[in-house]
Scaffold this active site. Structure first.
Site, mmCIF file in Angstrom:
data_model
loop_
_atom_site.group_PDB
_atom_site.id
_atom_site.type_symbol
_atom_site.label_atom_id
_atom_site.label_comp_id
_atom_site.label_asym_id
_atom_site.label_seq_id
_atom_site.Cartn_x
_atom_site.Cartn_y
_atom_site.Cartn_z
ATOM 1 C CE LYS A 258 182.085 -16.479 114.604
ATOM 2 N NZ LYS A 258 181.094 -15.755 114.150
ATOM 3 C CB ILE B 105 181.818 -26.713 111.331
ATOM 4 C CG1 ILE B 105 182.066 -26.826 112.841
ATOM 5 C CG2 ILE B 105 183.396 -27.154 110.850
ATOM 6 C CD1 ILE B 105 183.283 -25.963 113.501
ATOM 7 C CG HIS C 222 174.244 -28.393 123.320
ATOM 8 N ND1 HIS C 222 174.229 -27.316 122.672
ATOM 9 C CD2 HIS C 222 172.889 -28.384 123.749
ATOM 10 C CE1 HIS C 222 173.187 -26.695 123.130
ATOM 11 N NE2 HIS C 222 172.220 -27.268 123.505
#
Length: 247
Positions: free
Chosen positions: A123, A125, A141
């Site tokens: 999500k 931040i 990532h």
């Protein structure tokens, strides 16, 4: 006293229970944020902890968990078993003890947390947290950003897109977190060749192996004050053996 600024910190993380008896007035206090979508996310933390690949002095102060799920449940259970407080964020509709963004900031300040490490947290931040912890939130990532990043690029979707594109290389990226998906300043990357007959699962396995190593190396650099910022705002890591060289 707890050091307040990013570049002045000489504090480390991933301590064992025995190491928690050290002088934590000079240790970095770190929060982990987990999400149910990446069941491997917490393994980065556990892998480093079990293999003692982070400088010994330090303290994990609090674990933030996301919505209930296998990885989140495991991560929260691991934290509680090691005496690490767990708090719920974001606040779920069916749970009364979740925290709002401003509550999270207040709670982290209460625990004197200095850095936030994201592990499988997908999500955005909240802006309140970004403002309170500028240059102090790291994410990993599974592609070489800025390629194959942004909203919707997570997990196996990333690796399938890499293979479909014909890219010859992939690999993990560790970056600072800003208000958008995967657009924060890149701190470190690791090349992973994409083989001619790779499946997404095979590529994902090799990228994950590099994630485990890279995250540990980067956090070690952060803890040893080896992250410096170029005048144009690009973060670099000093080579441990030669501070005049960077990567």
């Amino acid at each position: 006293m707890i050091v307040q600024t990013f570049l002045e910190s000489r504090r480390h993380i991933f301590s064992s229970e025995e190491e928690r008896n050290l002088n934590f007035q000079q240790s970095m206090r770190t929060s982990f944020q987990l999400n149910q979508r990446n069941e491997r996310g917490f393994s980065k933390v556990e892998h480093a902890s079990h293999h003692h690949q982070i400088p010994r002095e330090g303290e994990r102060e609090v674990t933030l968990r996301g919505k209930p799920g296998k990885a989140v449940k495991y991560g929260a259970e691991y934290a509680r078993n090691n005496g690490i407080p767990v708090i719920l964020f974001p606040k779920a509709k069916d749970e009364s003890n979740g925290l709002s963004p401003s509550d999270v900031v207040d709670t982290l300040r209460k625990f004197e947390v200095d850095f936030i490490l994201l592990a499988g947290y997908l999500k955005l931040i909240p802006a309140e947290l970004i403002r309170a912890y500028q240059k102090s939130i790291l994410n990993i990532h599974p592609s070489l950003l800025p390629a194959f990043g942004g909203m919707g690029y997570y997990g196996m979707k990333v690796h399938k897109a890499v293979i479909a594109s014909g890219a010859r290389f992939s690999g993990p990226t560790i970056h600072f977190v800003d208000e958008h998906y995967d657009t924060g300043r890149i701190l470190a990357q690791r090349l992973v060749p994409v083989l001619a007959n790779d499946t997404a699962e095979e590529l994902a396995t090799r990228v994950l192996n590099e994630e485990h190593q890279l995250y540990v190396e980067v956090v070690e650099a952060v803890c040893e004050d080896r992250v410096v910022w170029r005048k144009d705002g690009v973060p670099l890591i000093q080579i441990k053996e030669n501070p005049n060289e960077f990567r």
